[in-house]
Structure formats: structure tokens, C-alpha cells
Enzyme design. Structure first.
Site, PDB file in Angstrom:
ATOM      1  N   LYS A 216      39.817  27.049  38.958  1.00  0.00           N
ATOM      2  CA  LYS A 216      41.325  26.970  39.018  1.00  0.00           C
ATOM      3  C   LYS A 216      40.736  25.975  40.984  1.00  0.00           C
ATOM      4  O   LYS A 216      41.160  25.021  41.230  1.00  0.00           O
ATOM      5  CB  LYS A 216      42.208  28.222  40.133  1.00  0.00           C
ATOM      6  CG  LYS A 216      43.031  27.334  40.549  1.00  0.00           C
ATOM      7  CD  LYS A 216      44.217  28.663  40.470  1.00  0.00           C
ATOM      8  CE  LYS A 216      45.747  28.212  41.287  1.00  0.00           C
ATOM      9  NZ  LYS A 216      46.191  29.568  42.038  1.00  0.00           N
ATOM     10  N   GLU A 222      29.642  31.596  41.512  1.00  0.00           N
ATOM     11  CA  GLU A 222      29.160  31.850  39.508  1.00  0.00           C
ATOM     12  C   GLU A 222      28.983  30.083  38.632  1.00  0.00           C
ATOM     13  O   GLU A 222      28.526  29.616  38.617  1.00  0.00           O
ATOM     14  CB  GLU A 222      29.583  32.639  39.427  1.00  0.00           C
ATOM     15  CG  GLU A 222      29.494  34.131  39.557  1.00  0.00           C
ATOM     16  CD  GLU A 222      30.441  34.150  40.756  1.00  0.00           C
ATOM     17  OE1 GLU A 222      31.207  33.348  41.388  1.00  0.00           O
ATOM     18  OE2 GLU A 222      30.692  35.585  41.301  1.00  0.00           O
ATOM     19  N   GLY A 288      45.303  32.590  38.408  1.00  0.00           N
ATOM     20  CA  GLY A 288      44.153  32.576  37.484  1.00  0.00           C
ATOM     21  C   GLY A 288      43.776  32.963  36.187  1.00  0.00           C
ATOM     22  O   GLY A 288      44.257  33.105  35.434  1.00  0.00           O
ATOM     23  N   ARG A 289      44.867  34.813  36.481  1.00  0.00           N
ATOM     24  CA  ARG A 289      45.071  35.519  35.357  1.00  0.00           C
ATOM     25  C   ARG A 289      46.391  35.388  34.724  1.00  0.00           C
ATOM     26  O   ARG A 289      46.309  36.282  33.722  1.00  0.00           O
ATOM     27  CB  ARG A 289      44.718  36.836  36.206  1.00  0.00           C
ATOM     28  CG  ARG A 289      45.651  37.556  37.616  1.00  0.00           C
ATOM     29  CD  ARG A 289      45.507  38.201  37.906  1.00  0.00           C
ATOM     30  NE  ARG A 289      46.376  38.653  39.509  1.00  0.00           N
ATOM     31  CZ  ARG A 289      46.153  37.991  40.418  1.00  0.00           C
ATOM     32  NH1 ARG A 289      45.134  37.229  40.158  1.00  0.00           N
ATOM     33  NH2 ARG A 289      47.006  38.334  41.159  1.00  0.00           N
ATOM     34  N   GLU A 374      44.355  43.334  39.458  1.00  0.00           N
ATOM     35  CA  GLU A 374      43.789  42.085  40.167  1.00  0.00           C
ATOM     36  C   GLU A 374      44.879  41.975  40.828  1.00  0.00           C
ATOM     37  O   GLU A 374      45.305  41.402  41.566  1.00  0.00           O
ATOM     38  CB  GLU A 374      42.384  41.265  39.648  1.00  0.00           C
ATOM     39  CG  GLU A 374      42.533  40.082  40.936  1.00  0.00           C
ATOM     40  CD  GLU A 374      41.144  39.171  40.823  1.00  0.00           C
ATOM     41  OE1 GLU A 374      42.545  38.230  40.096  1.00  0.00           O
ATOM     42  OE2 GLU A 374      39.816  38.648  40.820  1.00  0.00           O
ATOM     43  N   HIS A 405      35.969  57.836  18.913  1.00  0.00           N
ATOM     44  CA  HIS A 405      33.866  58.791  18.479  1.00  0.00           C
ATOM     45  C   HIS A 405      33.362  58.480  20.507  1.00  0.00           C
ATOM     46  O   HIS A 405      32.570  58.864  19.690  1.00  0.00           O
ATOM     47  CB  HIS A 405      33.008  58.047  17.217  1.00  0.00           C
ATOM     48  CG  HIS A 405      33.847  58.275  16.083  1.00  0.00           C
ATOM     49  ND1 HIS A 405      33.901  59.029  15.219  1.00  0.00           N
ATOM     50  CD2 HIS A 405      35.163  57.315  15.593  1.00  0.00           C
ATOM     51  CE1 HIS A 405      34.142  59.460  13.493  1.00  0.00           C
ATOM     52  NE2 HIS A 405      35.361  58.059  14.345  1.00  0.00           N
ATOM     53  N   LYS A 529      32.330  38.146  48.347  1.00  0.00           N
ATOM     54  CA  LYS A 529      32.202  36.683  48.639  1.00  0.00           C
ATOM     55  C   LYS A 529      31.601  36.815  49.879  1.00  0.00           C
ATOM     56  O   LYS A 529      30.271  36.087  49.495  1.00  0.00           O
ATOM     57  CB  LYS A 529      33.090  36.026  48.125  1.00  0.00           C
ATOM     58  CG  LYS A 529      34.080  36.579  46.499  1.00  0.00           C
ATOM     59  CD  LYS A 529      34.838  34.736  46.210  1.00  0.00           C
ATOM     60  CE  LYS A 529      35.222  35.452  45.507  1.00  0.00           C
ATOM     61  NZ  LYS A 529      36.599  34.272  45.066  1.00  0.00           N
TER      62      LYS A 529
HETATM   63  O1  F6P Z   1      38.025  36.770  41.420  1.00  0.00           O
HETATM   64  C1  F6P Z   1      38.623  36.293  42.556  1.00  0.00           C
HETATM   65  C2  F6P Z   1      39.146  34.669  41.828  1.00  0.00           C
HETATM   66  O2  F6P Z   1      40.293  34.082  42.929  1.00  0.00           O
HETATM   67  C3  F6P Z   1      40.642  34.848  40.342  1.00  0.00           C
HETATM   68  O3  F6P Z   1      41.310  35.557  40.726  1.00  0.00           O
HETATM   69  C4  F6P Z   1      40.277  33.556  39.676  1.00  0.00           C
HETATM   70  O4  F6P Z   1      40.492  33.808  37.948  1.00  0.00           O
HETATM   71  C5  F6P Z   1      38.197  33.375  39.808  1.00  0.00           C
HETATM   72  O5  F6P Z   1      38.072  34.538  40.908  1.00  0.00           O
HETATM   73  C6  F6P Z   1      38.102  32.135  39.203  1.00  0.00           C
HETATM   74  O6  F6P Z   1      38.398  31.458  40.318  1.00  0.00           O
HETATM   75  P1  F6P Z   1      38.046  29.472  40.038  1.00  0.00           P
HETATM   76  O7  F6P Z   1      39.167  29.058  38.539  1.00  0.00           O
HETATM   77  O8  F6P Z   1      39.445  28.944  40.785  1.00  0.00           O
HETATM   78  O9  F6P Z   1      37.179  29.945  39.527  1.00  0.00           O
END
Ligand code: F6P
Length: 564
Positions: A216, A222, A288-289, A374, A405, A529
């Protein structure tokens, strides 16, 4: 700034007080599902609901007719319906980020273009423009018209993203596998742990691979780290295969053919070197979620096709409409959210299990963990004041029968009572027989047996009657009165999956509204972060190490001694 009125303190309303008294009364009389079923032959009928093409049985919950009425009163007391309508209309209910919350616009049909103008923008029109571009792109890839740099058709996708840019697509990809029909698979890279990427790239032919970068913000550590590494891998591997010569020109051509992106930050996508024609946008009003049904679902459109994706969106929309148009007392979506409040705030239950009886939904609980926790794991309300009650229960689960199980022991006999949602479908993509036994029926028999055992238990007398030695009778008693909701569908279709996701989105919204919290921000992920940026240099830099706390220093000392 957002002009949303301050939250109503649910705990100060007469409806809350009435629920408190009702709870005390039920406890005094004794919570007794067996007795309630015996006393009311219509209990199942009264507590069963149909929404979209899903069937819901709430009868094995710790509720009575009176509870339903009082929960609906609580919804009205916190202006739930008004806030729902505000959300659907694009009011900036995400106060801390001053944003509209419009995931429901992502699944509105084309004939609703013009119905939601947000910040001067026609949301439904924009949604369909991007959908149409994605559908055209996906058709090209699926048909083989889209070719890699060496002229080969695409057979594999690699999707890079994390959190909402990963959990939804992975979950849906796994859930809809029986519908894959274009000979294209997808591998999802999320973790910055290099092992994730290393394992996902193993054995991949770069000439037939298309990479989708999903972020987003297009700033996530990452995702951007993984994206740069995969870009380097792709260019190297193509050069080694003789598909390109490694010149800037051919590298750029390779990126054009093998990389696309999904983001709200299209300028950053261009900076990464991706052709704007190969970028698909969405908007700040999609959390995002809450984004799997936006361009974030691009990998799904390629693998499953535009038609399936349209059915998926239609499933969401069916539940959106149901949630908006059904009176609270009959609205199972609202009631499930309100019932969660009942369990968290009146019974003090701290977690909620989601137990799909279909292996295809094996990532659904993980997806729900981000969606619910979240969203609602918060201690302040949307006006910055402290919450007035407990919030955010822990959501967790695994598919049945595997969970049976593993952890069901605790659900049946532990000191914690854990409300659980069981999800099952009458039909399976892979019918099987073991001799004369239909294996799907064997599977569904387990779903029914578990909810029955949890509700009605087994008394000491019943255990004794089986000839059990007195000494071990207590260990074999099941108290019952452990609440479950059964969600039963015909088949796990794209439509049904869209319905299930929308259901839990709205459950999350209902709980957040009662608690007065902004379910659409996520400030709680920020501190870690920031600290990671400060700490990482300390692995090598003594000055940075000196500024750390004693525990962090000790752990870094261990690292320095052991890293080879
Ligand atoms: O972990 C926080 C967060 O902002 C989530 O809410 C989001 O889904 C994820 O990181 C990834 O963010 P992006 O889509 O901006 O890479």
C-alpha cells in the site's frame, strides 16, 4: 481533522446495565444449554439465520431471546446503524488518520457508479477503472499473450508483500485452489527472513515468472528489501540463462516484462523502475487488512480469472447489503459482533477460536488475526480518551479435524471458556470414499460432534454408566455450556469466500463501534519498526550498541559471539 462525534461510552448506557443484570440473572439461574434446548423447542429456529447463501446456527451460544433483544439495544445505544451508514458513505471514521473507510466500495457493482463521492472523487468509478485494467492484464497473462523477455508464456507468479498485502491473497489463493484453471501458480514471499525468499525461489524458471510487488505504502522494509533482492535475482538469472545480456536497456526490458506492482503510491512504484502501465492503484480509504478485494488481489485474478474474482466481489457485496438492510435483532452479522462483546465484556472471555472444517481454509484464522487484532487491539478510543471496557480478544484457530488432535482438549475441559466459530460446507471439491464410507461425511460428522460435545457435555452419571472407575470419573466429565456458532455453506465457492471475509470485517466493525475505538488505524506496529532501525546498526557498531538497554546489549553480545 475528522469531524466524527466523540464515541458513546457503551458502559454508561442503560443497555449495558441491562445486559449486566441479565448476565447476573443467567449466572444465578445457571447457564444451561441442555435445559434451554429442552425448555424451548423453537430455540434452533429462533436462533438460526440465513445471510447470502450461508446458514448460521447461533443456538449453541450462551444467549436467550432476551440476550438477543438486549444486544440489539446495545447496538442502538452506541448508534451502530448510523456509524455503519457513515462508513458506507465515506465519512472519515478513521479519525487518527483522518480517512474514509470504504472497503465496501471495492465490491459495489458498476451500476452504482456515482453513488459515493469521497473527497471529490467518485469511488465506485475509480474502483471499476482499476478492476477493468486488472481484468485485461490478467487475461493477457492467462492466455499467454503476455510473454516474458525471452518470449515464453508466464507459468508462475511471485507475489511480494506483507501483512494486509500478503495474508489476504495467500489465504484466498489456498482457499480457491480447485478453481485454478490457467496453469499458473503463485508463491508468496512476505518475511524479511532470507529463508522465506530462498525457499520460495527454489526451482523457479525466471523466464516464465512474473513478479507482483504489493505494498500500500511502497515503503515497507520487508517488502522493499525482498523486492530489490528478487529484482537482482531475476536479472542475474535471466542473464545466466542467456535471455538478456545484462545491459541497462535489456535489464529495463526484463523488468517491464517480469515486474508489476500494486500500491497507493504510484510515484514510488515508478521510482522502483516499474512501468506505470504495469502498476495498479488503490486508495488511502482501503485499509491494508481490508484490501484483498482491491488491486491487492491481482495475483488471484491472474490465477483464478476475472469471472471468479467478480463472483468473489459479489459475495462480499451480498453480506454488505445484508448487514446494512437487516434490522439488528435479525441481523446475524451484527449479532455475531455484539455476541463477541457479550463474551468479552460480560463473561470475561479472552479469546475466540475460528475452526474451519475445510482444509482449503487453513490460512483463514491467520488472515483473521490481522483483520481482528490489528483492528481492535487498542486501549484508547477514537477521540483519544481511554477505553472504558476490555477490547480486542485473541483470535486463533486451525482447521478441524487437525485441531481436535491438538488444542481441543483445552476448549472442552480447560478453565478458560473459548467461544468458537465452526465453518463447514456441504460439498467438497474432492469427494472420496473409504470403502462404503463417504469421507466428507466422516469429516462433517466430526464438526457436528464437536459442537454437540461442547454445548451439552457429559455428566458424571453418564460417565459412570459406561463402567468408568470412580477415581477417573471427574477427568472424563465434560461440563458443556461451551459456546459455538456453526456457519454452514453449500460449497466453498469464490462467492462464499467473499461472504465469509465480509462477515468478519463487519463483526470487527461492530465490536470496535461498541468499544468506541478506531478499528482502522494501527499505530501499535510503529514503535517496533522505529526501534528496529535504531538497533540494527548495533550488531556491528559499538557506539550504537552503547545506547542500547542492558538486555538488548546482552543479546547482541550473544549474536556477536555466535554469528559465523
Ligand atoms: O504492519 C503494519 C502494516 O502497516 C499493516 O497494516 C499492513 O497491512 C502492512 O504493514 C503492509 O503494509 P504495506 O502494504 O504498506 O506494505
Amino acid at each position: 481533522m475528522s469531524t466524527v462525534p466523540a464515541p458513546i461510552d457503551a458502559t454508561a448506557t442503560p443497555a449495558w446495565e441491562a445486559l449486566k443484570q441479565h448476565h447476573a440473572q443467567l449466572v444465578k439461574e445457571g447457564i444451561d444449554l441442555k435445559g434451554w434446548f429442552a425448555a424451548d423447542p423453537d430455540r434452533v429456529k429462533k436462533l438460526s439465520f440465513e445471510a447470502g447463501d450461508l446458514h448460521f446456527d447461533l443456538s449453541k451460544n450462551l444467549i436467550t431471546d432476551e440476550t438477543v433483544k438486549l444486544l440489539a439495544d446495545l447496538g442502538r445505544a452506541v448508534n451502530l446503524e448510523q456509524r455503519r451508514d457513515d462508513m458506507y458513505a465515506g465519512v472519515h471514521i478513521n479519525t487518527t488518520e483522518d480517512r474514509a473507510v470504504l472497503h465496501t466500495a471495492l465490491r459495489r457493482p458498476k451500476d452504482e457508479i456515482g453513488s459515493i463521492i469521497v473527497d471529490g472523487q467518485d469511488a465506485v468509478k475509480d474502483v471499476h477503472e482499476v478492476l477493468d485494467r486488472m481484468y485485461a492484464f490478467a487475461e493477457k497473462v492467462r492466455s499467454g499473450e503476455w510473454k516474458g523477455v525471452s518470449g515464453k508464456r508466464i507459468e508462475h507468479l511471485v507475489s511480494i508483500g506483507i501483512g494486509g498485502s500478503d495474508l489476504g491473497p495467500v489465504m484466498v489463493y489456498e482457499a480457491l485452489k480447485p478453481y485454478a484453471d490457467a496453469g499458473i501458480d503463485c508463491r508468496y514471499i512476505s518475511n524479511i527472513d532470507p529463508n522465506d525468499q530462498a525457499e520460495k525461489l527454489k526451482g523457479l524458471d525466471p523466464e516464465t515468472t512474473l513478479v507482483i510487488i504489493v505494498s500500500k505504502t511502497f515503503t515497507t522494509l520487508e517488502t522493499l528489501t525482498n523486492a530489490r533482492e528478487v529484482k537482482a535475482w531475476m536479472l542475474n538469472a535471466l542473464k545466466e540463462a542467456g535471455a538478456i545480456d545484462g545491459s541497462d536497456e535489456q535489464n529495463a526490458e526484463a523488468i517491464k516484462k517480469h515486474f508489476v506492482a500494486v500500491s497507493t503510491a504510484l510515484d514510488l512504484v515508478a521510482d522502483f523502475g516499474i512501468d506505470p502501465e504495469n502498476a495498479f492503484g488503490f486508495w488511502s480509504w482501503v485499509g491494508g487488512r481490508y484490501s484483498v478485494d482491491s488491486a491487492v488481489g491481482l495475483s488471484l485474478i491472474v490465477v483464478y480469472g476475472p469471472e471468479r474474482f467478480q463472483q468473489f466481489l459479489a459475495g462480499f457485496h451480498a453480506i454488505d447489503e445484508y448487514f446494512q438492510k437487516t434490522p439488528l435483532e435479525e441481523n446475524v452479522v451484527a449479532l455475531m459482533g455484539l455476541m463477541n462483546v457479550w463474551y468479552v465484556n460480560f463473561f470475561g472471555m479472552k479469546s475466540h477460536a475460528v475452526l474451519p472444517y475445510t482444509q482449503y481454509l487453513h490460512r483463514f484464522p491467520a488472515y483473521l488475526q490481522q483483520l481482528t487484532m490489528e483492528s481492535n487491539g487498542k486501549s484508547v478510543r477514537w477521540d483519544g480518551t481511554p477505553v472504558t471496557s476490555g477490547t480486542g480478544e485473541v483470535f486463533w484457530g486451525e482447521p478441524g479435524t487437525n485441531g481436535q488432535h491438538a488444542f481441543y482438549q483445552l476448549i472442552h475441559q480447560g478453565t478458560e471458556v473459548i467461544p468458537a466459530d465452526f465453518i463447514a460446507f456441504a460439498n467438497t471439491a474432492n469427494p472420496a470414499k473409504d470403502g462404503d464410507q463417504d469421507v466428507h461425511e466422516l469429516f462433517l460428522g466430526n464438526f457436528l460432534a464437536q459442537t454437540k460435545a461442547l454445548a451439552f457435555g457429559k455428566t458424571a452419571d453418564e460417565v459412570r454408566a459406561e463402567g468408568t472407575p470412580e477415581q477417573i470419573v471427574p477427568a472424563r466429565v465434560f461440563t458443556g455450556n461451551r459456546p459455538t456458532t456453526s456457519i454452514f455453506g453449500d460449497t466453498l465457492t469464490p462467492f462464499a469466500l467473499g461472504e465469509l471475509i465480509a462477515l468478519y470485517e463487519h463483526i470487527t466493525f461492530v465490536e470496535g463501534t461498541v468499544w468506541g475505538i478506531d478499528s482502522y488505524d494501527q499505530w501499535g506496529v510503529e514503535l517496533g519498526k522505529q526501534l528496529a532501525k535504531q538497533i540494527t546498526p548495533a550488531f556491528h557498531d559499538d557506539e550504537a550498541l552503547a545506547t542500547q538497554d542492558a538486555s538488548t546489549k546482552g543479546l547482541i553480545d550473544f549474536y556477536r559471539k555466535h554469528r559465523k
